[in-house]
Design a protein around this motif. Structure first.
Motif, PDB file in Angstrom:
ATOM      1  N   GLY A 185     -21.865 -55.949  79.063  1.00 47.86           N
ATOM      2  CA  GLY A 185     -23.146 -56.273  79.979  1.00 47.86           C
ATOM      3  C   GLY A 185     -22.563 -55.370  80.669  1.00 47.86           C
ATOM      4  O   GLY A 185     -21.009 -54.982  81.488  1.00 47.86           O
ATOM      5  N   VAL A 186     -23.129 -55.047  82.263  1.00 45.81           N
ATOM      6  CA  VAL A 186     -22.881 -54.464  83.194  1.00 45.81           C
ATOM      7  C   VAL A 186     -21.508 -55.068  83.612  1.00 45.81           C
ATOM      8  O   VAL A 186     -20.970 -53.878  84.806  1.00 45.81           O
ATOM      9  N   VAL A 187     -21.473 -56.612  83.908  1.00 44.21           N
ATOM     10  CA  VAL A 187     -20.797 -57.199  85.247  1.00 44.21           C
ATOM     11  C   VAL A 187     -19.251 -56.382  84.388  1.00 44.21           C
ATOM     12  O   VAL A 187     -18.328 -56.213  85.347  1.00 44.21           O
ATOM     13  N   ALA A 188     -19.440 -56.292  82.924  1.00 44.45           N
ATOM     14  CA  ALA A 188     -18.086 -56.889  81.975  1.00 44.45           C
ATOM     15  C   ALA A 188     -17.864 -55.150  82.313  1.00 44.45           C
ATOM     16  O   ALA A 188     -16.644 -54.919  82.615  1.00 44.45           O
ATOM     17  N   ALA A 189     -18.751 -53.918  81.886  1.00 48.64           N
ATOM     18  CA  ALA A 189     -18.795 -52.086  82.218  1.00 48.64           C
ATOM     19  C   ALA A 189     -17.923 -52.046  83.824  1.00 48.64           C
ATOM     20  O   ALA A 189     -17.231 -50.830  83.838  1.00 48.64           O
ATOM     21  N   ALA A 190     -18.058 -53.047  84.306  1.00 49.83           N
ATOM     22  CA  ALA A 190     -17.906 -52.739  86.031  1.00 49.83           C
ATOM     23  C   ALA A 190     -16.316 -53.195  86.111  1.00 49.83           C
ATOM     24  O   ALA A 190     -15.569 -52.556  87.574  1.00 49.83           O
ATOM     25  N   THR A 191     -15.559 -53.168  85.058  1.00 44.71           N
ATOM     26  CA  THR A 191     -14.105 -53.625  85.545  1.00 44.71           C
ATOM     27  C   THR A 191     -13.525 -52.718  84.785  1.00 44.71           C
ATOM     28  O   THR A 191     -12.208 -52.720  85.027  1.00 44.71           O
ATOM     29  N   LEU A 192     -13.951 -52.114  84.097  1.00 41.43           N
ATOM     30  CA  LEU A 192     -13.478 -50.910  83.149  1.00 41.43           C
ATOM     31  C   LEU A 192     -12.492 -49.683  83.950  1.00 41.43           C
ATOM     32  O   LEU A 192     -11.318 -48.866  83.345  1.00 41.43           O
ATOM     33  N   PRO A 193     -13.079 -48.999  84.295  1.00 41.58           N
ATOM     34  CA  PRO A 193     -12.804 -47.560  85.288  1.00 41.58           C
ATOM     35  C   PRO A 193     -11.739 -47.354  85.939  1.00 41.58           C
ATOM     36  O   PRO A 193     -10.978 -46.318  85.176  1.00 41.58           O
ATOM     37  N   LEU A 194     -11.309 -47.777  87.013  1.00 37.02           N
ATOM     38  CA  LEU A 194     -10.298 -47.613  87.491  1.00 37.02           C
ATOM     39  C   LEU A 194      -8.792 -48.166  86.986  1.00 37.02           C
ATOM     40  O   LEU A 194      -7.635 -47.669  86.745  1.00 37.02           O
ATOM     41  N   ASN A 195      -9.104 -49.570  86.682  1.00 35.32           N
ATOM     42  CA  ASN A 195      -7.610 -50.027  85.742  1.00 35.32           C
ATOM     43  C   ASN A 195      -7.531 -49.696  84.451  1.00 35.32           C
ATOM     44  O   ASN A 195      -6.203 -49.109  83.950  1.00 35.32           O
ATOM     45  N   ALA A 196      -8.291 -48.875  83.740  1.00 37.19           N
ATOM     46  CA  ALA A 196      -8.014 -48.488  82.259  1.00 37.19           C
ATOM     47  C   ALA A 196      -7.777 -46.743  82.821  1.00 37.19           C
ATOM     48  O   ALA A 196      -7.001 -46.241  81.600  1.00 37.19           O
ATOM     49  N   LEU A 197      -8.199 -46.420  83.966  1.00 35.23           N
ATOM     50  CA  LEU A 197      -7.633 -45.151  83.678  1.00 35.23           C
ATOM     51  C   LEU A 197      -6.192 -44.952  84.254  1.00 35.23           C
ATOM     52  O   LEU A 197      -5.501 -44.161  84.283  1.00 35.23           O
ATOM     53  N   ALA A 198      -6.233 -46.027  85.452  1.00 32.88           N
ATOM     54  CA  ALA A 198      -4.366 -46.038  85.835  1.00 32.88           C
ATOM     55  C   ALA A 198      -3.756 -46.399  84.775  1.00 32.88           C
ATOM     56  O   ALA A 198      -2.791 -45.641  84.441  1.00 32.88           O
ATOM     57  N   ALA A 199      -4.399 -47.173  83.318  1.00 28.24           N
ATOM     58  CA  ALA A 199      -3.155 -47.227  82.635  1.00 28.24           C
ATOM     59  C   ALA A 199      -2.959 -46.398  82.267  1.00 28.24           C
ATOM     60  O   ALA A 199      -2.201 -45.643  81.425  1.00 28.24           O
ATOM     61  N   VAL A 200      -3.982 -45.380  81.205  1.00 24.53           N
ATOM     62  CA  VAL A 200      -4.272 -44.262  80.383  1.00 24.53           C
ATOM     63  C   VAL A 200      -3.129 -43.613  81.116  1.00 24.53           C
ATOM     64  O   VAL A 200      -2.437 -42.656  80.253  1.00 24.53           O
ATOM     65  N   GLN A 201      -3.609 -43.733  82.266  1.00 26.07           N
ATOM     66  CA  GLN A 201      -2.594 -41.695  82.882  1.00 26.07           C
ATOM     67  C   GLN A 201      -1.800 -42.765  82.983  1.00 26.07           C
ATOM     68  O   GLN A 201      -0.866 -41.352  83.233  1.00 26.07           O
ATOM     69  N   ALA A 202      -0.977 -43.401  83.035  1.00 25.57           N
ATOM     70  CA  ALA A 202       0.640 -43.835  83.969  1.00 25.57           C
ATOM     71  C   ALA A 202       1.467 -43.656  81.989  1.00 25.57           C
ATOM     72  O   ALA A 202       2.250 -43.471  82.160  1.00 25.57           O
ATOM     73  N   LEU A 203       0.274 -44.042  80.805  1.00 26.53           N
ATOM     74  CA  LEU A 203       1.461 -44.419  79.688  1.00 26.53           C
ATOM     75  C   LEU A 203       0.752 -42.300  79.401  1.00 26.53           C
ATOM     76  O   LEU A 203       2.505 -41.828  79.010  1.00 26.53           O
ATOM     77  N   ASP A 204       0.148 -41.437  80.135  1.00 23.33           N
ATOM     78  CA  ASP A 204       0.224 -40.072  80.013  1.00 23.33           C
ATOM     79  C   ASP A 204       1.947 -39.344  80.697  1.00 23.33           C
ATOM     80  O   ASP A 204       2.785 -38.549  80.144  1.00 23.33           O
ATOM     81  N   LEU A 205       1.633 -39.651  82.051  1.00 18.28           N
ATOM     82  CA  LEU A 205       3.153 -39.914  82.529  1.00 18.28           C
ATOM     83  C   LEU A 205       4.477 -40.164  81.834  1.00 18.28           C
ATOM     84  O   LEU A 205       5.226 -39.019  82.120  1.00 18.28           O
ATOM     85  N   LEU A 206       4.480 -41.033  80.962  1.00 17.94           N
ATOM     86  CA  LEU A 206       5.960 -41.435  80.467  1.00 17.94           C
ATOM     87  C   LEU A 206       6.367 -40.959  78.947  1.00 17.94           C
ATOM     88  O   LEU A 206       7.055 -40.715  78.917  1.00 17.94           O
ATOM     89  N   GLU A 207       5.099 -39.718  78.359  1.00 18.57           N
ATOM     90  CA  GLU A 207       4.911 -39.284  77.454  1.00 18.57           C
ATOM     91  C   GLU A 207       6.192 -39.712  76.395  1.00 18.57           C
ATOM     92  O   GLU A 207       7.484 -39.073  75.768  1.00 18.57           O
ATOM     93  N   LEU A 208       5.318 -41.345  76.051  1.00 20.16           N
ATOM     94  CA  LEU A 208       6.677 -41.759  75.136  1.00 20.16           C
ATOM     95  C   LEU A 208       5.642 -41.630  73.590  1.00 20.16           C
ATOM     96  O   LEU A 208       4.974 -41.569  73.007  1.00 20.16           O
ATOM     97  N   ALA A 209       7.046 -41.098  72.764  1.00 14.82           N
ATOM     98  CA  ALA A 209       6.768 -41.239  71.196  1.00 14.82           C
ATOM     99  C   ALA A 209       6.642 -42.684  70.557  1.00 14.82           C
ATOM    100  O   ALA A 209       7.441 -43.079  70.892  1.00 14.82           O
ATOM    101  N   PRO A 210       5.233 -42.271  69.511  1.00 18.39           N
ATOM    102  CA  PRO A 210       5.110 -43.357  68.659  1.00 18.39           C
ATOM    103  C   PRO A 210       6.927 -44.322  68.168  1.00 18.39           C
ATOM    104  O   PRO A 210       7.739 -42.913  67.963  1.00 18.39           O
ATOM    105  N   GLY A 211       6.839 -45.009  68.213  1.00 16.72           N
ATOM    106  CA  GLY A 211       8.454 -45.737  68.255  1.00 16.72           C
ATOM    107  C   GLY A 211       9.208 -46.406  68.933  1.00 16.72           C
ATOM    108  O   GLY A 211      10.310 -47.120  68.950  1.00 16.72           O
ATOM    109  N   GLN A 212       8.531 -45.525  70.276  1.00 17.27           N
ATOM    110  CA  GLN A 212       9.697 -46.005  71.450  1.00 17.27           C
ATOM    111  C   GLN A 212       9.467 -47.163  72.710  1.00 17.27           C
ATOM    112  O   GLN A 212       8.278 -47.702  71.613  1.00 17.27           O
ATOM    113  N   SER A 213      10.191 -47.916  72.625  1.00 18.20           N
ATOM    114  CA  SER A 213       9.798 -49.062  73.197  1.00 18.20           C
ATOM    115  C   SER A 213       9.487 -48.971  74.981  1.00 18.20           C
ATOM    116  O   SER A 213      10.151 -47.756  75.902  1.00 18.20           O
ATOM    117  N   LEU A 214       8.940 -49.233  74.902  1.00 15.41           N
ATOM    118  CA  LEU A 214       8.104 -49.907  76.395  1.00 15.41           C
ATOM    119  C   LEU A 214       8.091 -51.210  76.618  1.00 15.41           C
ATOM    120  O   LEU A 214       7.317 -51.708  76.184  1.00 15.41           O
TER     121      LEU A 214
END
Length: 297
Positions: free
Chosen positions: A117-146
């Protein structure tokens, strides 16, 4: 229309709901009739004056879920589209998404998830974009540790799930009572008090531990914080930076797809009416919130 704003900085009592004109979209913008908008710690920071704006009316709210109800020229969106979006930036922001209507750029928008629903959907943009963009900055390869600090929080929880999908070995730092939850997100290791020095290829510091968390990165590894320009200085060859979240409708659409696949967990803590925005801020200030508080106009 009604909108939550601050005109003087302070605690939750500084938040006011005012009557203001409905904004009009310019070229390459859309207006969204807000159905739900998440309350984030960054809103508390704006309310307290962390980002400046003394003497101005400052609008609150970054996340939005709702329906496109007007479009400017050169927009790819149509009236009636059900969408989610990030209202980006803290400068030049007279109104945010904590309002009955909000105007955003066309490239900040994605179709809303079909499975929640819309209430749950509203929790997605800022925090999920922050997470994925942070992971992009880390540039980790499969098998590395985080190591993800604050892994039971909104950004941390998304980061755990997204990193696991990339084949990264994820350890989670959180409170003892959150172990079952963060393991359900895919974390293979769990810690409460800390970690061994130099134990990980990278740290995503969603708990804002700073230099304490930096010590857990191996020599030559990577560290990403979540407060722009507030990350610790590089030591031992560790690359340090912080994510500055950018609106990105294409990436947001990918995250929506993961929600619909059941691969991202959305969490709503509580809902408040828009007119109760100050009460919502007070609840956030109390702490102990798991998931996001959401305002509903």
């Amino acid at each position: 229309m009604r909108a939550a704003v601050v005109t003087t900085f302070g605690g939750p009592e500084a938040v006011r709901v005012v009557q203001t004109e409905v904004p009009e979209p310019a070229a390459r913008q859309v207006r969204i009739k807000v159905a739900a908008a998440a309350l984030n710690p960054v809103d508390a920071g704006m309310r307290a004056g962390v980002f400046g704006g003394e003497g101005k009316q400052v609008g609150l709210g970054w996340d939005v879920a709702g329906t496109v109800d007007a479009v400017g020229a050169a927009s790819a969106w149509n009236v009636g589209d059900e969408v989610v979006a990030l209202h980006p930036g803290v400068a030049e922001k007279p109104l945010g998404s904590h309002a009955e209507y909000v105007v955003v750029g066309t490239d900040a928008v994605a179709l809303a998830p079909r499975t929640v629903g819309v209430v749950a959907a509203a929790t997605l943009p800022l925090n999920a974009l922050a997470a994925v963009q942070a992971l992009d900055l880390l540039e980790l390869a499969p098998g590395q540790s985080l190591l993800v600090t604050g892994a039971a929080g909104a950004v941390g929880g998304y980061a755990v799930q997204l990193a696991v999908r990339r084949g990264v070995s994820v350890a989670a730092l959180a409170r003892a009572g959150d172990e079952e939850f963060v393991r359900s997100l895919g974390a293979s290791h769990f810690a409460v008090g800390g970690a061994e020095a130099g134990a990980f290829d990278a740290v995503l510091d969603a708990a804002i531990l700073g230099e304490t968390a930096l010590a857990w990165v191996r020599d030559g590894g990577a560290f990403v914080g979540v407060i722009p320009k507030a990350h610790p200085a590089s030591v031992r060859g560790v690359r340090t930076t912080a994510v500055e979240v950018q609106a990105d409708g294409v990436r947001l659409a990918e995250l929506v797809g993961l929600v619909d696949e059941g691969a991202l967990t959305l969490r709503v803590a509580e809902t408040y009416a828009l007119d109760e925005a100050s009460k919502a801020h007070a609840r956030l200030a109390e702490g102990g919130v798991r998931g996001r508080i959401v305002l509903v106009p």
